[in-house]
Every structure is written in C-alpha cells, then in structure tokens.
Design a protein around this motif. Structure first.
Motif, short mmCIF file in Angstrom:
data_model
loop_
_atom_site.label_atom_id
_atom_site.label_comp_id
_atom_site.label_asym_id
_atom_site.label_seq_id
_atom_site.Cartn_x
_atom_site.Cartn_y
_atom_site.Cartn_z
N SER A 73 0.84 -1.19 0.00
CA SER A 73 0.00 0.00 0.00
C SER A 73 0.88 1.23 0.00
O SER A 73 1.99 1.22 0.53
CB SER A 73 -0.94 0.01 1.22
N ASN A 74 0.33 2.33 -0.56
CA ASN A 74 1.07 3.59 -0.63
C ASN A 74 0.08 4.71 -0.36
O ASN A 74 -0.58 5.22 -1.26
CB ASN A 74 1.72 3.74 -2.00
N THR A 75 -0.07 5.07 0.93
CA THR A 75 -1.01 6.12 1.33
C THR A 75 -0.28 7.16 2.17
O THR A 75 0.87 6.97 2.58
CB THR A 75 -2.18 5.53 2.16
N SER A 76 -0.98 8.24 2.45
CA SER A 76 -0.37 9.30 3.24
C SER A 76 -0.08 8.86 4.66
O SER A 76 0.87 9.33 5.29
CB SER A 76 -1.29 10.52 3.25
N ASP A 77 -0.91 7.94 5.20
CA ASP A 77 -0.72 7.50 6.58
C ASP A 77 0.23 6.32 6.69
O ASP A 77 0.96 6.18 7.67
CB ASP A 77 -2.07 7.13 7.20
N ILE A 105 -8.72 2.90 8.47
CA ILE A 105 -8.64 4.33 8.78
C ILE A 105 -7.61 4.46 9.89
O ILE A 105 -7.75 3.85 10.96
CB ILE A 105 -9.99 4.90 9.23
N VAL A 106 -6.55 5.22 9.65
CA VAL A 106 -5.42 5.30 10.57
C VAL A 106 -5.41 6.66 11.26
O VAL A 106 -5.56 7.71 10.60
CB VAL A 106 -4.09 5.08 9.83
N THR A 107 -5.28 6.65 12.58
CA THR A 107 -5.09 7.88 13.37
C THR A 107 -3.75 7.75 14.08
O THR A 107 -3.64 7.11 15.13
CB THR A 107 -6.23 8.06 14.38
N PRO A 108 -2.69 8.35 13.53
CA PRO A 108 -1.35 8.15 14.10
C PRO A 108 -1.04 9.12 15.24
O PRO A 108 -1.72 10.14 15.44
CB PRO A 108 -0.44 8.41 12.90
N ASN A 109 0.00 8.79 15.98
CA ASN A 109 0.60 9.68 16.99
C ASN A 109 -0.41 10.16 18.03
O ASN A 109 -0.43 11.34 18.40
CB ASN A 109 1.25 10.88 16.31
N PRO A 289 -23.36 -0.95 8.06
CA PRO A 289 -23.07 -2.07 7.16
C PRO A 289 -21.67 -2.62 7.39
O PRO A 289 -20.81 -2.00 8.02
CB PRO A 289 -23.18 -1.42 5.78
N GLY A 290 -21.43 -3.80 6.85
CA GLY A 290 -20.09 -4.36 6.83
C GLY A 290 -19.61 -4.91 8.16
O GLY A 290 -20.39 -5.20 9.07
N TYR A 291 -18.28 -4.99 8.29
CA TYR A 291 -17.66 -5.57 9.49
C TYR A 291 -16.37 -4.81 9.77
O TYR A 291 -15.52 -4.67 8.88
CB TYR A 291 -17.37 -7.05 9.26
N ASN A 292 -16.23 -4.30 11.00
CA ASN A 292 -15.03 -3.55 11.35
C ASN A 292 -14.79 -3.62 12.85
O ASN A 292 -15.70 -3.92 13.63
CB ASN A 292 -15.13 -2.09 10.89
N PHE A 293 -13.59 -3.29 13.25
CA PHE A 293 -13.23 -3.18 14.66
C PHE A 293 -11.96 -2.34 14.75
O PHE A 293 -11.29 -2.06 13.75
CB PHE A 293 -13.03 -4.54 15.33
N ARG A 294 -11.61 -1.94 15.97
CA ARG A 294 -10.43 -1.10 16.19
C ARG A 294 -9.35 -1.86 16.95
O ARG A 294 -9.65 -2.69 17.82
CB ARG A 294 -10.80 0.17 16.97
N PHE A 295 -8.13 -1.55 16.63
CA PHE A 295 -6.99 -2.05 17.40
C PHE A 295 -5.88 -1.00 17.33
O PHE A 295 -5.93 -0.08 16.50
CB PHE A 295 -6.51 -3.41 16.88
N ALA A 296 -4.91 -1.12 18.22
CA ALA A 296 -3.87 -0.08 18.32
C ALA A 296 -2.49 -0.71 18.41
O ALA A 296 -2.35 -1.85 18.88
CB ALA A 296 -4.13 0.81 19.54
N GLU A 306 4.14 7.62 26.22
CA GLU A 306 3.47 6.56 25.47
C GLU A 306 2.63 7.16 24.35
O GLU A 306 1.84 8.08 24.57
CB GLU A 306 2.58 5.73 26.40
N THR A 307 2.78 6.63 23.16
CA THR A 307 1.96 7.03 22.01
C THR A 307 1.40 5.77 21.36
O THR A 307 1.86 4.65 21.64
CB THR A 307 2.78 7.81 20.97
N ARG A 308 0.44 5.99 20.50
CA ARG A 308 -0.12 4.84 19.79
C ARG A 308 -0.61 5.27 18.41
O ARG A 308 -0.88 6.45 18.15
CB ARG A 308 -1.28 4.21 20.56
N THR A 309 -0.75 4.29 17.55
CA THR A 309 -1.41 4.46 16.25
C THR A 309 -2.70 3.66 16.29
O THR A 309 -2.67 2.43 16.47
CB THR A 309 -0.51 3.97 15.10
N LEU A 310 -3.83 4.35 16.18
CA LEU A 310 -5.14 3.70 16.23
C LEU A 310 -5.54 3.33 14.81
O LEU A 310 -5.47 4.16 13.89
CB LEU A 310 -6.18 4.63 16.85
N ILE A 311 -5.98 2.09 14.64
CA ILE A 311 -6.40 1.60 13.33
C ILE A 311 -7.82 1.07 13.44
O ILE A 311 -8.11 0.21 14.27
CB ILE A 311 -5.46 0.48 12.83
#
Length: 368
Positions: A73-77, A105-109, A289-296, A306-311
């Motif tokens: 993959s080649n994205t901004s995040d 969907i990525v939420t970094p830092n 709709p669909g299927y999703n969940f979050r992990f970090a 401590e920092t994290r990247t939420l996905i």
C-alpha cells in the motif's frame, strides 16, 4: 365358577377372521392399487429417500486455517507499506473463523491528553456551564473536563480527556486499501468424527501428497479435493464482488457438508463445499453495514511518553461452518420400519378401508 369358566374360554379361545371374496373389478383394483401405493411408499420413500434402515450420528469437527499472501500500500498515513500475513490476519488464530484486513482508517501519533470532542448534539457548547466535569458517555470519545473550547473557527465543543487527536472515521477510502487481498489463499484443515460408528476422516484425502498441496488450488472441476482456496473465488461463488465487499467488510460462510452414507455398498464420504454471505446486505437497511473493529499499536518516545497508532480495520471475516449426518445399516430401525410397513398392509386388507377408498374414488370421479 361360571365366571372363571367364561374367562378361561376367553383367554384360550383362538379366533380367526372370515375371508370374504368380492368379485368386483373396481374393488379389486382399489385394493391392489392401495397395496401398490403402500409398497412404493415403503420402498421408494422410507428405504431409498429417507434411508429408514440406517442408524444416524451427527458430526464432531475441528478446523484450523492458514492464510498466505502479501500486499503493498502507498497512502499518506502508511506510506510504502508492505503487508504480510502477520499484519492483515487478525487474530492469528480464530475459532473456526479467520479475518482478513482489507481497508483501514489510521489515526497516528495519539497521546493521552486533552482535546476538543467531535461535534455532536451532546458535545456542542457555548460556555463552560454546558460541559460537566467527569461526565462520560459510551458513545463519546473521552471524559469531559468541564471546559468549553474551540473545535474550529466557528464551533465550540466540550473538552475531553482522551487519546488525542481523536479519530475521524468518516473519511473511509472509497477503494479498498488492501485490494490485493483477493489473491490471498487459505489452507483449511478439517477433521471430522462420527463417534457412534468410530469413523474418522480429514478433508485432506489420503491420495494428496505434499507436492500436490504446494501447487493445487480448489476448483470444482479440475481440483475438487484441494483444500486451498483463493479468497476472490470464495467471494465470487457466494455471489459477491470482492472489491466492493472489501471497502466496508462483511461476513462470509465457508460451508463444509459431511453428509455420508457409511454402508459398505456406498462407501463414499467426501466433503462438499459451498459459500454464502452471512451478514445483512439489504439495500433498504444500510445502517451500520459491513464488518469492522479497532486495534492499536503502542510505542514510547525517547523521553518515555506513550503514544499509539489507532487503526479502524475493515475486512472480511470467514466463518468455517461444518455440518453433516452419517448413516449406516442398523437392525433396530430396519425392524421398526418393516413392522410399520406390515401394519400398513394389514390395514389395507380391512374391508372398511377398501370401502372408504372406493367411495372416495367414486366421489371424485363424479365431481370431475
């Protein structure tokens, strides 16, 4: 004494029904036709279709899966990111199921700090009195601090203690980020047991060797015994398009039918595969709709913060559903069904039954 004598006669007397011969072609036809129906029912339906001569047992099964493949993959995040099985199969081992990540969907830092809540009817404010310190809502993103702060140049929201910056999950990519997941393959290893008959079998047949397993791929015509499936073909056989489904995810069932006839003259017990979408896909009900969940993924900066990247991960969950019933000749069900057939035939011999059937035939012939 007379009472005992009559009871003795009642017990020891032998009775036999009288035989009445009716020389009528109509009655004879009805009688023989009814006998024929009973025989056809017993032989055709009970024995052939329902296999009433067999004992049955339900399957006990275990399943393990192994997914293989890689994507880029080649994205901004996630710039220039290479993905292998350790990245997109979450969790690594599931209970009769596996999940393949297809969109994110990525939420970094993110750090634990204070930031404005996302604008909602309950979080928009104009002064500190609109916010309650310590208030939390499961549908919000954190615990309110009691301050009303600027969210943008035109809007204010209550400040929250949370992982900041907050996730904004409305900007979902329109095309699946891991579109190459359609070419991933999965090896399904399935072992079944019918304990009543002490029968054990695997979906990897005895004639399959390591060399064949390294190059085969399931195909109903050329390789129906291969336990390796390409994800694109699984989704396609379920009547879905992989790229469309990969955007928001979904749930697919891999159904393995182990219905077996274990009699020596049959001797065939092989798995039959089918595929079906299990989650709701109603165009008139598009809520959630669909299927999703979050992990970090958690990190620590050089100064110990401590920092994290939420996905927020979207993908397809594949549920492997095994079912089946085995049958084998048994003397008890055979005797029971044979006795039922003989009782039906004896019922046909009764004059009352023949008379009723004859009247029904005459009635329907007049109405027609």
């Amino acid at each position: 004494m007379g009472c005992c004598h009559s009871c003795l006669h009642y017990v020891l007397d032998y009775e036999t029904p009288k035989t009445l011969v009716i020389q009528s072609k109509a009655v004879g036809f009805v009688f023989r036709f009814t006998q024929l129906l009973v025989i056809l029912y017993v032989v055709g339906y009970v024995c052939v279709v329902q296999k009433g001569y067999q004992e049955t047992d339900s399957v006990i099964s275990t399943v393990t899966t192994k997914v293989k493949g890689f994507a880029y993959s080649n994205t901004s995040d996630l710039e220039h990111r290479f993905w292998d099985v350790a990245d997109y199969v979450i969790p690594p081992q599931g209970d009769h199921s596996f999940f393949v990540l297809t969109n994110i969907i990525v939420t970094p830092n993110q750090t634990q700090s204070r930031c404005p809540e996302l604008p909602t009817p309950s979080s928009i404010c104009t002064a500190d009195c609109d916010c309650t310190e310590g208030h939390s809502d499961p549908r919000s993103n954190g615990i309110q601090t009691g301050l009303c702060v600027n969210y943008s140049d035109t809007q204010q929201t209550c400040e929250v203690l949370s992982w900041c910056p907050l996730e904004i999950d409305t900007n979902l990519p329109k095309h699946a980020m891991l579109a190459a997941a359609e070419n991933f393959t999965v090896l399904i290893k399935n072992s079944v047991t019918y304990p009543k008959f002490k029968f054990h079998r695997r979906n990897i047949m005895p004639q399959i060797n390591s060399s064949y397993l390294r190059r085969c791929e399931f195909n109903r015509i050329t390789d129906p015994d291969c336990p390796i499936f390409r994800l694109k073909h699984i989704v396609s056989e379920a009547g879905e398009d992989f790229q469309s489904m990969a955007v928001k995810g979904g749930v697919l069932g891999i159904l393995i039918d182990w219905s077996c006839d274990l009699d020596w003259w049959a001797g065939k017990c092989y798995p039959k595969y089918s595929f079906q979408r299990l989650d709701n896909k109603n165009p008139n009900n598009s809520v959630a709709p669909g299927y999703n969940f979050r992990f970090a993924r958690y990190y620590k900066t050089p100064d110990g913060e401590e920092t994290r990247t939420l996905i927020k991960g979207y993908g397809i969950r594949f549920d492997v559903i095994v079912f089946g019933t085995a049958g084998k000749f048994g003397i008890v069900p055979t005797i029971v069904n044979l006795g039922a057939a003989l009782s039906f035939l004896s019922l046909v011999n009764r004059p009352v039954t023949v008379t009723i059937l004859l009247h029904l035939i005459l009635y329907f012939s007049r109405t027609i």
